[in-house]
Design an enzyme around this catalytic site. Sequence first.
Site, short mmCIF file in Angstrom:
data_model
loop_
_atom_site.label_atom_id
_atom_site.label_comp_id
_atom_site.label_asym_id
_atom_site.label_seq_id
_atom_site.Cartn_x
_atom_site.Cartn_y
_atom_site.Cartn_z
N ILE A 27 0.82 -1.21 0.00
CA ILE A 27 0.00 0.00 0.00
C ILE A 27 0.85 1.26 0.00
O ILE A 27 0.32 2.37 -0.04
CB ILE A 27 -0.96 0.02 1.21
CG1 ILE A 27 -0.18 -0.11 2.53
CG2 ILE A 27 -2.01 -1.06 1.08
CD1 ILE A 27 -1.07 0.03 3.76
N GLY A 28 2.17 1.10 0.03
CA GLY A 28 3.05 2.26 0.01
C GLY A 28 4.51 1.85 -0.08
O GLY A 28 4.90 0.79 0.40
N LYS A 85 5.19 -2.05 8.09
CA LYS A 85 6.29 -1.34 7.43
C LYS A 85 7.53 -2.23 7.47
O LYS A 85 8.15 -2.41 8.51
CB LYS A 85 6.56 -0.01 8.13
CG LYS A 85 7.72 0.78 7.56
CD LYS A 85 7.92 2.06 8.36
CE LYS A 85 9.14 2.83 7.88
NZ LYS A 85 9.37 4.06 8.68
N ASP A 125 11.10 14.82 9.83
CA ASP A 125 10.68 14.47 8.47
C ASP A 125 9.16 14.64 8.32
O ASP A 125 8.47 13.75 7.84
CB ASP A 125 11.09 13.03 8.14
CG ASP A 125 11.10 12.76 6.64
OD1 ASP A 125 11.17 13.72 5.85
OD2 ASP A 125 11.06 11.58 6.24
#
Length: 444
Positions: free
Chosen positions: A162-163, A184, A282
């Site tokens: 999804i990323g 992740k 970030d």
Amino acid sequence: MELRELNLSHNELVGPIPSSFQSMVGLISLDLSYNSLEGPIPESNFFQAAPLEWFTHNKGLCGQVHGLPLCHQSWSASKGDEEKQHKIIILGVPLIFGILFILFLISGICTLLYYKKKRSTVNDASEEFDGHFFSIWRVSDGKEAYKEIIRATENFDEKYQIGIGACSIVYKATLSSGVTLAIKKIQEEEVQLNEEAFRNEIQALTKIRHRNIVRFYGFCSTNKFNFLAYEYMERGCLGTNLRSEQGAVELDWIKRVNIVRDIAQALSYLHHDCHPSIVHRDITSNNILLDEEYKAYVADFGISRLLKPNSSHWSLLAGTYGYMAPELAYVMRVTEKCDVYSFGIVALEVIHGTHPGDLLSNLSLSMLVKDMLDSRLPLHNTDQVTTNQVLLVILIAMQCIDTVPQARPTMQEVSQRLSSPKYLPTSDNYSYQALTLNHLVNIV
């Protein structure tokens, strides 16, 4: 004259061994190798003299038919050759067993490799997890949690992606309990290079609990995989929604103001309520996630820093270009004001609809405020309260991107101003269409 020696090898003979051999009483040597003869063995002194241990049960000759010797041996039944024949068998049997053992071993290795590749991902996970550590909230058995994630993603199949980040890939994993996680996974070739980022994120996320920071469920570290488990956000990242025509329209001005407010509250918590303070470093639109109700969550703490007392906080240049504070290019000292600048860029991006690089490159006080808005979403049809809040976001964002770090507000101040917005008397003096940036920034 009696036939003493007979060689019928390599003649492609088929069928049973002729029974006429029974009458050849003088025969002492016979070679039937490399044919396709079959038993039964004729009943004669010649054949009966050979010990059965010499023979195998495979079809064909050359020592491969029941009742016949090794194919390179034309044996005789004479007692003078018996000792030689026994020596051949004594050496041959261990050799055969040795070959069979090697073949069995090779076959076993091939079978294991095959099933290792084809076995279920759950079993695969069970072996890989041994000896490693997994921590997950409210789950007592880390090994089972690991197996569940491997099963849910089919060993991180790309169809669950999804990323994709600079050094990681995010997967969607729906567990058997019905809970959906975002996993992740650090890319394998980057594991060693990003070990520090992996530890940083774990360290930061285990210290913080906030309604606008993505919920951290656990992590896994093995010699094959490094990954983190988060709460799954249905609408993905803010940047993706802004880049989508449909997504941008669904993000009306009220939702956009609320998203900016959510981000400010999260950063205020990190800077002022955590001890020591945490600098994210970030903050970008791709690191802001949205749930089903468009509530915003700050994510990705891979390069975050704890601002420990009595530390210089010097750092290598890190972050995302276009969002990093300009002073980092020459000072490279991490402070909370670095996050404040990044927040200002994201806030402008939310209002403008795209990264405000084009605005900043042509920024002037004479610029019309309406030119800073997302053209896909008209503002003139909204109520005065909403318009007032949008203008306040622009005003605060411009203050946050001040080139002088000390001139920027703190995130605590930003959060308080956005949570309790004051009325901006812009409509009393200027029409919306004629409002310039100079007019806005001079409003106290």
